[in-house]
Enzyme design. Structure first.
Site, mmCIF file in Angstrom:
data_model
loop_
_atom_site.group_PDB
_atom_site.id
_atom_site.type_symbol
_atom_site.label_atom_id
_atom_site.label_comp_id
_atom_site.label_asym_id
_atom_site.label_seq_id
_atom_site.Cartn_x
_atom_site.Cartn_y
_atom_site.Cartn_z
ATOM 1 N N GLY A 245 -20.757 -5.732 137.715
ATOM 2 C CA GLY A 245 -20.220 -4.947 138.826
ATOM 3 C C GLY A 245 -18.720 -4.841 138.770
ATOM 4 O O GLY A 245 -18.145 -4.334 137.810
ATOM 5 N N ASP A 246 -18.074 -5.354 139.829
ATOM 6 C CA ASP A 246 -16.605 -5.329 139.901
ATOM 7 C C ASP A 246 -16.027 -6.738 139.803
ATOM 8 O O ASP A 246 -14.980 -7.034 140.358
ATOM 9 C CB ASP A 246 -16.148 -4.655 141.198
ATOM 10 C CG ASP A 246 -16.688 -5.351 142.443
ATOM 11 O OD1 ASP A 246 -17.602 -6.198 142.300
ATOM 12 O OD2 ASP A 246 -16.201 -5.063 143.546
ATOM 13 N N GLU A 247 -16.728 -7.617 139.069
ATOM 14 C CA GLU A 247 -16.286 -8.996 138.901
ATOM 15 C C GLU A 247 -15.769 -9.225 137.476
ATOM 16 O O GLU A 247 -16.389 -8.780 136.501
ATOM 17 C CB GLU A 247 -17.430 -9.973 139.171
ATOM 18 C CG GLU A 247 -17.882 -10.041 140.602
ATOM 19 C CD GLU A 247 -18.940 -11.114 140.787
ATOM 20 O OE1 GLU A 247 -18.597 -12.308 140.746
ATOM 21 O OE2 GLU A 247 -20.111 -10.740 140.932
#
Length: 332
Positions: A245-247
């Protein structure tokens, strides 16, 4: 049959490794074209000057060579220094008398043919068409062709394996290392004599809003830009990995300075907060991060270290986002 009947050209065609010598003095009158490549300038020398007789082990004379016509002899060229026909390398030979006081000493490489061919850059054209050596050369060429093809195939397979391994450790969208690559690097660092490294866990703020309002194409563009920013802000040798994801997780080998990681994190966040153009729109995000150091742990546990960095990340979010928190374990 005399040399006058069997011309030098005909002799070279039929016996390209033959020496013709005078029976009385042993003087070499003709040297085959292959011999000229191995031991040049023999014509005019005597057998005694040019050749050693190894078997039978007696001084070389025309009489000794012709004592048993057709008998297999072993010789070497005197003074030769090459690997194929130099001292210690035996050549097979047999001698037969000719009319007119002359004789032929015909030679062959025997078991050393492969080395001789390579050394003197010989090919099938250097031998008589019915010489068994020609068939051996064809077999050697076929073997070499197979070995070359196997080497090329092995190289292609190796390249394919490397490419597959790289693909398996790379995030398809951003080109960053993925979690598998991250685990590999962390395990390698843990395997060192004295592990010393830092970890930063970073999560994007407001990224879901970009996806919801502008679509996944905008989200993909943002992730690609974030990957570029992270890569530009870390040190040479540091690792930036997208773990989903956005990690993102950043690993800093040979680092024991928490303040340095905080400064890097704050610099990254400032760059993330700059609007990212998407068509006529602008994507606005930020980031929150948590860091910790291996130096904070008496008994280093990788899972705990990552969990502590994750908790520090959520401390940053709970404190208002767009900041960096440091996890300092109580046991340190």
């Amino acid at each position: 049959m005399t040399l006058a009947v069997l011309t030098p050209a005909a002799l070279d065609a039929a016996m390209p490794m033959a020496l013709v010598f005078d029976q009385a003095e042993g003087r070499i009158l003709h040297s085959g074209r292959v011999i000229d490549k191995i031991a040049p300038n023999l014509v005019g020398q005597t057998l005694e000057d040019a050749v050693d007789l190894l078997h039978p082990a007696v001084p070389i004379t025309p009489e000794a060579v012709l004592a048993h016509p057709g008998r297999r002899l072993a010789v070497r060229f005197r003074g030769a220094t090459d690997e194929a026909a130099g001292p210690g390398t035996r050549l097979r030979a047999f001698a037969v008398p000719l009319e007119g006081g002359r004789a032929i000493l015909d030679l062959s490489f025997g078991p050393d043919i492969a080395r001789a061919v390579a050394r003197h850059r010989l090919d099938a054209g250097d031998f008589s068409p019915i010489d068994p050596a020609v068939e051996i050369l064809f077999l050697l060429e076929a073997r070499d062709a197979v070995l070359r093809e196997l080497a090329r195939l092995s190289e292609r397979l190796s390249d394919a394996r490397d490419a597959a391994e790289l693909k398996a450790q790379t995030d398809g969208l951003t080109g960053l290392p993925n979690r598998r690559a991250l685990d590999h690097v962390l395990n390698r660092l843990m395997g060192g004599r004295a592990p010393r490294f830092g970890v930063m866990h970073l999560d994007l703020d407001h990224f879901k809003q970009v996806n919801d309002t502008l679509g996944h194409a905008a989200g993909d563009l943002v992730l690609e830009r974030v990957a570029a920013i992270l890569t530009e802000e870390v040190r040479l040798g540091d690792l930036v990995a997208r773990i989903g994801g956005d990690e993102f997780v950043l690993v800093f080998p040979d680092c024991g300075d928490a303040d340095l990681l905080v400064r890097i994190g704050e610099r990254i966040i400032r760059r993330l907060e700059k609007p990212i153009p998407f068509g006529q729109e602008a994507c606005r995000i930020s980031g929150s991060a948590g860091v910790t150091l291996s130096a904070f742990y008496r008994d280093l546990d990788l899972e705990r270290m990552l969990a502590d960095a994750d908790r520090a990340l959520y401390d940053s979010k709970e404190a208002g986002r767009a900041q960096v928190s440091v996890a300092r374990p109580e046991t340190a």
